[in-house]
Design a protein around this motif. Structure first.
Motif, short mmCIF file in Angstrom:
data_model
loop_
_atom_site.label_atom_id
_atom_site.label_comp_id
_atom_site.label_asym_id
_atom_site.label_seq_id
_atom_site.Cartn_x
_atom_site.Cartn_y
_atom_site.Cartn_z
N PRO A 153 17.39 4.49 1.58
CA PRO A 153 17.48 5.45 0.48
C PRO A 153 18.51 5.07 -0.58
N GLU A 154 19.58 4.41 -0.16
CA GLU A 154 20.61 4.03 -1.12
C GLU A 154 20.11 3.04 -2.16
N LEU A 155 18.97 2.39 -1.87
CA LEU A 155 18.34 1.46 -2.82
C LEU A 155 17.16 2.11 -3.54
N GLY A 156 16.99 3.42 -3.32
CA GLY A 156 15.89 4.14 -3.97
C GLY A 156 14.57 4.04 -3.21
N GLU A 157 14.58 3.45 -2.02
CA GLU A 157 13.36 3.34 -1.22
C GLU A 157 13.04 4.69 -0.59
N GLN A 158 11.75 4.94 -0.36
CA GLN A 158 11.34 6.24 0.17
C GLN A 158 10.20 6.11 1.17
N ASP A 159 10.25 6.97 2.18
CA ASP A 159 9.11 7.20 3.05
C ASP A 159 8.31 8.33 2.45
N HIS A 160 7.00 8.16 2.39
CA HIS A 160 6.11 9.25 1.99
C HIS A 160 5.41 9.67 3.27
N TRP A 161 5.60 10.91 3.67
CA TRP A 161 5.19 11.36 4.99
C TRP A 161 3.77 11.93 5.04
N VAL A 162 3.10 12.01 3.91
CA VAL A 162 1.74 12.56 3.90
C VAL A 162 0.77 11.54 4.50
N VAL A 163 -0.11 12.03 5.37
CA VAL A 163 -1.18 11.19 5.94
C VAL A 163 -2.41 11.43 5.09
N HIS A 164 -2.81 10.41 4.34
CA HIS A 164 -3.95 10.51 3.44
C HIS A 164 -5.24 10.17 4.18
N ALA A 165 -6.28 10.95 3.94
CA ALA A 165 -7.57 10.69 4.59
C ALA A 165 -8.28 9.50 3.97
N ALA A 166 -7.99 9.19 2.72
CA ALA A 166 -8.61 8.06 2.01
C ALA A 166 -7.52 7.26 1.32
N PRO A 167 -7.79 6.00 1.03
CA PRO A 167 -6.80 5.19 0.30
C PRO A 167 -6.50 5.79 -1.07
N LEU A 168 -5.29 5.58 -1.53
CA LEU A 168 -4.93 6.04 -2.87
C LEU A 168 -5.79 5.32 -3.91
N PRO A 169 -6.35 6.03 -4.87
CA PRO A 169 -7.16 5.38 -5.90
C PRO A 169 -6.40 4.27 -6.64
N SER A 170 -5.11 4.46 -6.89
CA SER A 170 -4.34 3.43 -7.60
C SER A 170 -4.23 2.14 -6.78
N VAL A 171 -4.14 2.26 -5.47
CA VAL A 171 -4.09 1.08 -4.60
C VAL A 171 -5.45 0.38 -4.61
N LEU A 172 -6.53 1.15 -4.47
CA LEU A 172 -7.87 0.54 -4.49
C LEU A 172 -8.15 -0.14 -5.83
N THR A 173 -7.76 0.49 -6.92
CA THR A 173 -7.98 -0.11 -8.24
C THR A 173 -7.25 -1.44 -8.35
N ALA A 174 -6.01 -1.49 -7.88
CA ALA A 174 -5.24 -2.73 -7.92
C ALA A 174 -5.89 -3.82 -7.06
N LEU A 175 -6.28 -3.46 -5.84
CA LEU A 175 -6.87 -4.46 -4.93
C LEU A 175 -8.21 -4.96 -5.46
N ARG A 176 -9.07 -4.05 -5.88
CA ARG A 176 -10.40 -4.45 -6.38
C ARG A 176 -10.32 -5.26 -7.66
N GLY A 177 -9.32 -4.98 -8.48
CA GLY A 177 -9.24 -5.63 -9.79
C GLY A 177 -8.54 -6.97 -9.81
N ALA A 178 -7.95 -7.38 -8.70
CA ALA A 178 -7.19 -8.63 -8.68
C ALA A 178 -8.09 -9.82 -8.34
N ALA A 179 -8.10 -10.80 -9.20
CA ALA A 179 -8.88 -12.02 -8.95
C ALA A 179 -8.31 -12.79 -7.76
N ASP A 180 -7.01 -12.72 -7.58
CA ASP A 180 -6.34 -13.35 -6.44
C ASP A 180 -4.99 -12.66 -6.26
#
Length: 191
Positions: A153-180
């Protein structure tokens, strides 16, 4: 703190979607192979965790530039970053009827891991299938978290405790859009 499901509807943590494609034949075959000789959900979950953590290299560790995001692709190509490996483990768990979802930690970018709820337990447990290397020792443990990295936490790092039923759209967009992997830009925050 403890993981908190975003919904009380457990069927959402068993559902297939575009990334967690547990109805795919390769996912089903892999789950069936992992089930052989295992007497119950706990043993299966531990085997699935070990399989994803240990036999699918984290692409940053192995130098593999391919970007995978769909569970079946991770299993077929045998590579993935933390998010992709989390999708694969979630799919393998759901394929055997074990509720599982996705969790995140914020470092410089979001790090992906999973949470599962085994029968007879009331508490979700977070697991990190990222893959071990010097300085990283993630383990299968239901009562004591053994993740790849603890947040600072002293470095601004955080645990997010929510259990998501589906991947975050922003993560999927990044993964799908990357050529490599060099072109991959993961989000740094939850939406």
């Amino acid at each position: 703190m403890e993981p908190i499901p975003e919904t009380t509807d457990l069927s959402r943590y068993l559902a297939a979607d575009e990334a967690i494609d547990h109805h795919h034949p390769l996912v089903r075959r892999t789950a069936a192979q992992l089930r052989i000789g295992r007497s119950g959900p706990y043993e299966y979950a531990e085997a699935a965790f070990g399989y994803v953590r240990d036999t699918i290299p984290h692409s940053a560790d192995s130098g593999d530039r391919r970007v995978t995001w769909r569970a079946s692709d991770v299993l077929e190509r045998r590579t993935g970053i933390c998010h992709a490996k989390a999708h694969a483990l979630t799919a393998l768990l759901r394929a055997q009827g074990i509720p599982a979802g996705l969790c995140y930690q914020r470092f410089e970018v979001l790090h992906g891991l999973i949470a599962l709820l085994l029968p007879g337990r009331v508490r979700w447990s977070r697991l990190d299938p990222r893959g071990n290397k010097p300085g990283v020792d993630a383990r299968f443990s239901l009562d004591e978290e053994r993740l790849a990295w603890p947040v600072r936490p002293e470095l601004g790092e955080q645990d997010h405790w929510v259990v998501h039923a589906a991947p975050l759209p922003s993560v999927l967009t990044a993964l799908r859009g990357a050529a490599d992997r060099d072109a991959l830009v993961l989000p740094g925050e939850l939406p």
